[in-house]
Structure formats: structure tokens, C-alpha cells
Motif scaffolding. Structure first.
Motif, PDB file in Angstrom:
ATOM      1  N   ASP A 159       0.826  -1.210   0.000  1.00 34.11           N
ATOM      2  CA  ASP A 159       0.000   0.000   0.000  1.00 34.11           C
ATOM      3  C   ASP A 159       0.861   1.261   0.000  1.00 34.11           C
ATOM      4  O   ASP A 159       0.539   2.255  -0.664  1.00 34.11           O
ATOM      5  N   ALA A 160       1.970   1.224   0.745  1.00 38.11           N
ATOM      6  CA  ALA A 160       2.838   2.405   0.817  1.00 38.11           C
ATOM      7  C   ALA A 160       3.503   2.674  -0.529  1.00 38.11           C
ATOM      8  O   ALA A 160       3.565   3.819  -0.991  1.00 38.11           O
ATOM      9  N   LEU A 161       4.004   1.625  -1.176  1.00 35.38           N
ATOM     10  CA  LEU A 161       4.661   1.814  -2.471  1.00 35.38           C
ATOM     11  C   LEU A 161       3.661   2.261  -3.533  1.00 35.38           C
ATOM     12  O   LEU A 161       3.981   3.075  -4.404  1.00 35.38           O
ATOM     13  N   THR A 162       2.438   1.759  -3.463  1.00 32.37           N
ATOM     14  CA  THR A 162       1.411   2.188  -4.406  1.00 32.37           C
ATOM     15  C   THR A 162       1.021   3.642  -4.173  1.00 32.37           C
ATOM     16  O   THR A 162       0.678   4.361  -5.121  1.00 32.37           O
ATOM     17  N   ALA A 163       1.090   4.087  -2.929  1.00 32.29           N
ATOM     18  CA  ALA A 163       0.759   5.482  -2.626  1.00 32.29           C
ATOM     19  C   ALA A 163       1.852   6.450  -3.075  1.00 32.29           C
ATOM     20  O   ALA A 163       1.573   7.619  -3.371  1.00 32.29           O
ATOM     21  N   LEU A 164       3.077   5.965  -3.140  1.00 31.63           N
ATOM     22  CA  LEU A 164       4.219   6.865  -3.361  1.00 31.63           C
ATOM     23  C   LEU A 164       4.075   7.745  -4.608  1.00 31.63           C
ATOM     24  O   LEU A 164       4.301   8.953  -4.530  1.00 31.63           O
ATOM     25  N   PRO A 165       3.679   7.203  -5.776  1.00 27.54           N
ATOM     26  CA  PRO A 165       3.587   8.083  -6.951  1.00 27.54           C
ATOM     27  C   PRO A 165       2.448   9.082  -6.894  1.00 27.54           C
ATOM     28  O   PRO A 165       2.389   9.998  -7.724  1.00 27.54           O
ATOM     29  N   THR A 166       1.548   8.949  -5.939  1.00 30.49           N
ATOM     30  CA  THR A 166       0.465   9.934  -5.789  1.00 30.49           C
ATOM     31  C   THR A 166       0.847  11.053  -4.826  1.00 30.49           C
ATOM     32  O   THR A 166       0.111  12.034  -4.700  1.00 30.49           O
ATOM     33  N   LEU A 167       1.976  10.879  -4.144  1.00 33.04           N
ATOM     34  CA  LEU A 167       2.373  11.854  -3.126  1.00 33.04           C
ATOM     35  C   LEU A 167       3.263  12.926  -3.749  1.00 33.04           C
ATOM     36  O   LEU A 167       4.476  12.958  -3.562  1.00 33.04           O
ATOM     37  N   TYR A 168       2.646  13.795  -4.527  1.00 34.31           N
ATOM     38  CA  TYR A 168       3.345  14.943  -5.091  1.00 34.31           C
ATOM     39  C   TYR A 168       2.364  16.107  -5.198  1.00 34.31           C
ATOM     40  O   TYR A 168       1.155  15.925  -5.367  1.00 34.31           O
ATOM     41  N   GLY A 169       2.902  17.313  -5.045  1.00 36.84           N
ATOM     42  CA  GLY A 169       2.075  18.508  -5.085  1.00 36.84           C
ATOM     43  C   GLY A 169       2.548  19.503  -4.044  1.00 36.84           C
ATOM     44  O   GLY A 169       3.696  19.437  -3.582  1.00 36.84           O
ATOM     45  N   LEU A 199       3.185  16.441   2.555  1.00 33.43           N
ATOM     46  CA  LEU A 199       3.827  15.956   3.778  1.00 33.43           C
ATOM     47  C   LEU A 199       2.790  15.458   4.779  1.00 33.43           C
ATOM     48  O   LEU A 199       3.005  14.436   5.456  1.00 33.43           O
ATOM     49  N   ALA A 200       1.654  16.141   4.860  1.00 30.80           N
ATOM     50  CA  ALA A 200       0.588  15.673   5.752  1.00 30.80           C
ATOM     51  C   ALA A 200       0.032  14.338   5.273  1.00 30.80           C
ATOM     52  O   ALA A 200      -0.196  13.421   6.074  1.00 30.80           O
ATOM     53  N   ALA A 201      -0.173  14.208   3.954  1.00 32.62           N
ATOM     54  CA  ALA A 201      -0.689  12.957   3.411  1.00 32.62           C
ATOM     55  C   ALA A 201       0.317  11.826   3.599  1.00 32.62           C
ATOM     56  O   ALA A 201      -0.061  10.682   3.889  1.00 32.62           O
ATOM     57  N   ALA A 202       1.595  12.122   3.444  1.00 31.15           N
ATOM     58  CA  ALA A 202       2.628  11.096   3.608  1.00 31.15           C
ATOM     59  C   ALA A 202       2.651  10.565   5.032  1.00 31.15           C
ATOM     60  O   ALA A 202       2.791   9.354   5.258  1.00 31.15           O
ATOM     61  N   LEU A 237       6.293  25.820  -4.084  1.00 34.05           N
ATOM     62  CA  LEU A 237       7.087  24.827  -3.369  1.00 34.05           C
ATOM     63  C   LEU A 237       6.324  23.511  -3.352  1.00 34.05           C
ATOM     64  O   LEU A 237       5.215  23.439  -2.809  1.00 34.05           O
ATOM     65  N   HIS A 238       6.908  22.502  -3.979  1.00 31.30           N
ATOM     66  CA  HIS A 238       6.263  21.199  -4.076  1.00 31.30           C
ATOM     67  C   HIS A 238       7.160  20.105  -3.502  1.00 31.30           C
ATOM     68  O   HIS A 238       8.384  20.254  -3.461  1.00 31.30           O
ATOM     69  N   VAL A 239       6.533  19.019  -3.093  1.00 33.59           N
ATOM     70  CA  VAL A 239       7.235  17.804  -2.682  1.00 33.59           C
ATOM     71  C   VAL A 239       6.792  16.679  -3.600  1.00 33.59           C
ATOM     72  O   VAL A 239       5.604  16.548  -3.919  1.00 33.59           O
ATOM     73  N   THR A 266      11.636  20.646   7.323  1.00 33.24           N
ATOM     74  CA  THR A 266      12.603  21.696   7.667  1.00 33.24           C
ATOM     75  C   THR A 266      13.044  22.466   6.427  1.00 33.24           C
ATOM     76  O   THR A 266      13.113  23.703   6.437  1.00 33.24           O
ATOM     77  N   LEU A 267      13.356  21.761   5.357  1.00 29.41           N
ATOM     78  CA  LEU A 267      13.793  22.428   4.126  1.00 29.41           C
ATOM     79  C   LEU A 267      12.678  23.276   3.533  1.00 29.41           C
ATOM     80  O   LEU A 267      12.925  24.391   3.044  1.00 29.41           O
ATOM     81  N   ALA A 268      11.455  22.767   3.569  1.00 36.24           N
ATOM     82  CA  ALA A 268      10.331  23.537   3.037  1.00 36.24           C
ATOM     83  C   ALA A 268      10.121  24.818   3.835  1.00 36.24           C
ATOM     84  O   ALA A 268       9.890  25.894   3.259  1.00 36.24           O
ATOM     85  N   GLU A 269      10.233  24.720   5.139  1.00 31.08           N
ATOM     86  CA  GLU A 269      10.051  25.910   5.975  1.00 31.08           C
ATOM     87  C   GLU A 269      11.160  26.932   5.747  1.00 31.08           C
ATOM     88  O   GLU A 269      10.916  28.138   5.752  1.00 31.08           O
ATOM     89  N   SER A 270      12.381  26.464   5.519  1.00 32.59           N
ATOM     90  CA  SER A 270      13.507  27.387   5.353  1.00 32.59           C
ATOM     91  C   SER A 270      13.505  28.062   3.987  1.00 32.59           C
ATOM     92  O   SER A 270      14.044  29.163   3.835  1.00 32.59           O
TER      93      SER A 270
END
Length: 325
Positions: free
Chosen positions: A209-219, A225-228, A259-261, A247-251
Motif C-alpha cells: 500500500d505504501a509503495l502504491t501510494a508513493l507516486p500519488t504523493l506529489y504537489g 507531507l501531511a498525506a505522507a 514549493l512542491h514535494v 525543515t527544508l520547506a520551511e527554510s
């Protein structure tokens, strides 16, 4: 009359562009020096085994190879300066504590990155050695963004990723390091969710389930980060990776327009092992700056050091800066 034709994807720089590139080179090297980064100039050619140490197959395929008539050994024309700087840090300087280095020079690649791109890239960048923590990533990312501002680039879009998330999932699922993940790796990079689901169908449910979720975790960074945190296993490695990205996003948030992850961005996976970052601007199909953490690249030179850095294509960046003014 004989026509002189250059090889495909190799070009001359004519006066106007050459002047822009040279002026920007001076601006950026002065910017690096003012922040404690010392200039090094590695050679264009090295013994192939040294040149490719710790870099993975991707760089080997991009490297021109020739035989040295003096020694009979195989040489490589550098396709990336970063491994050379790692060799200098580990083998020649061998300094205690932090070492900050910068460089600028041409690299030659067997294939262009795109249809209209050159195979001879003027590469400029900076590397920080000896800082294993998030402070090193934060310093290098700040230098990357301030360098782009000094160059005159505007409207920056920053993408953050972390190869440690995929590494942690692949290790836990027992598919890392044995060649079983090559198809999965390609599917994740392509964000092909059905293919990822098919390739992970036989894994234990948590890792599937985690690996299947990985390609959807962008934006947008905060949302991803909350969804992850909600969808990925709460392991120490994943928690540390997500904390680093936070930390990097905040800085960097107030220095960019967007700013996307992207947790399926596995750029540099074969030698990078931590946070990665890319910067884009409107009108460019590829990133104008790339960087990330690559701890241990100097191991084969006798000194495995924490390391993080970034590079620019100086010609590309000069063109962007000229267009934005």
C-alpha cells in the motif's frame, strides 16, 4: 569549399552568448567565495575507474571513453564534475571538519538531455563535505536559491524529494539491492500507479500500500507531507526523511513562488541517499538547478564523508537570466 561541421549536439559560443556566460560565471564564483566556498579545477580527463567511483551506471553510460597512448589505460572524459570534487576532498585535501568547495568547467556527455540540448555542458556548482545533519542540506539549498537570485532568475519553483523514503520501503519489503526493483523503480518514476500496484501485489499489505501510494504523493509541500505521514508506515527512516523535508520547506518557502514535494522523484537514486531538490522556471522544460545529499561518495578514495551540493548548467542559466531582464 569545404564545410566545417561540428558533431551533433556540439556548438560554438558566439560573442554575445560567450560574454553572458563568462559574466555569470564570475558573478556566481564570487558569490560562492563570499560564503566560504573555495574554487577547485579538476582535469577534463581521468582514469575511468577513478572518474566513475561511486556514481552508478547512469553516469557510466554518459561518459566518453578513450585509451591513453602513454599508459594503455582506459580514460574517461568527465560527464559530471561532482565525483571529481569528492575525490579532491577525500584524497588530496583530507581536511578535518567542514570543507566547502566550488567549481566551474565543461563536461562532455555521450547523449544530450533533450532534442535541442548540447552534449557539452558548462557545469558550475558547490559542494559541502563533513556536515551529516539537516544544517548541511539547509545551507546548500539556501546557497542554491541565493545564487539563482544573484544570477537574476525570477519566478522560482522548488521541488523537494527524499530518496530515503523509497529506500526505506524497498528495504523493508525485501526488494532493495537485488535487482528485483528495477521495473518498480521505473514505474514509480513514471508515476504509473497501475503498474506499481501490479508489481507490488505479492508484497505484505503495509509495504504494498505504501509503495502504491508513493507516486500519488506529489504537489504542494504542506499537503503532501501531511498525506505522507497519514499513509506511509511510521518507521524511523521515513519519519526522519519527512522531518528533513519539512525543515527544508520551511527554510525555503519565502524564497520561491511555488514549493512542491514529490516522493516518487528518484533522480540520482543510484548515488544520492537523502534530500534532493530541483528548481524550475517558466519557459524551461528542464530544471535550472539540481542538488541533493550523496553521503559516502568518497569511500573508494579512503574517506567516506557526508556530502551535499548542487549544480547549474551555466549556459542554460545565462539564457534564463537574459530572458528575464
Amino acid at each position: 569549399m569545404r564545410k566545417w561541421v561540428l558533431p551533433e549536439h556540439i556548438e560554438d559560443l558566439l560573442p554575445a552568448e560567450a560574454e553572458r556566460v563568462e559574466a555569470l560565471r564570475r558573478v556566481l564564483l564570487d558569490h560562492f567565495r563570499a560564503r566560504g566556498y573555495r574554487l577547485v579545477q579538476p582535469p577534463l580527463v581521468e582514469h575511468l575507474d577513478s572518474l566513475l567511483t561511486g556514481t552508478g551506471r547512469d553516469l557510466e553510460l554518459q561518459t566518453f571513453k578513450v585509451v591513453d597512448p602513454l599508459s594503455g589505460r582506459l580514460l574517461g572524459l568527465r560527464a559530471d564534475i561532482t565525483p571529481q570534487v569528492a575525490r579532491i576532498d577525500a584524497h588530496l585535501l583530507n581536511e578535518p571538519g567542514l570543507t566547502r568547495l566550488c567549481y566551474c568547467g565543461s563536461v562532455l556527455r555521450t547523449f544530450p538531455a533533450g532534442i535541442a540540448q548540447t552534449r557539452e555542458v558548462v557545469q558550475i556548482g558547490a559542494e559541502l563535505y563533513g556536515e551529516p545533519g539537516i544544517d548541511g542540506d539547509r545551507e546548500v539549498l539556501a546557497l542554491l536559491l541565493s545564487s539563482l537570485a544573484a544570477a537574476g532568475a525570477r519566478g522560482l519553483h522548488l521541488d523537494l524529494g527524499h530518496v530515503g523514503v523509497y529506500r526505506a520501503l524497498a528495504n523493508s519489503a525485501g526488494i532493495a539491492g537485488n535487482g528485483d526493483d528495477s521495473e518498480l523503480f521505473a514505474a514509480l518514476r513514471a508515476k504509473d500507479v497501475p503498474a506499481v500496484a501490479e508489481l507490488t501485489a505479492r508484497l505484505p499489505p503495509a509495504w504494498r500500500d505504501a509503495l502504491t501510494a508513493l507516486p500519488t504523493l506529489y504537489g504542494p509541500a504542506a499537503e503532501v507531507l501531511a498525506a505522507a505521514r497519514a499513509r506511509l508506515p511510521d518507521t524511523p527512516a521515513i519519519a526522519n526523511a519527512l522531518a528533513a523535508l519539512t525543515t527544508l520547506a520551511e527554510s525555503a518557502g519565502d524564497q520561491v513562488e511555488a514549493l512542491h514535494v514529490d516522493l516518487a522523484d528518484l533522480t540520482g537514486y543510484h548515488y544520492q541517499n537523502g534530500a534532493i531538490f530541483s528548481v524550475f522556471v517558466a519557459g524551461e522544460t528542464s530544471a535550472i538547478g539540481n542538488g541533493g545529499r550523496y553521503d559516502g561518495i568518497g569511500r573508494s578514495f579512503g574517506r567516506a564523508r557526508p556530502a551535499t551540493g548542487f549544480t547549474f548548467d551555466l549556459r542554460q542559466l545565462a539564457g534564463v537570466a537574459a530572458r528575464d531582464h
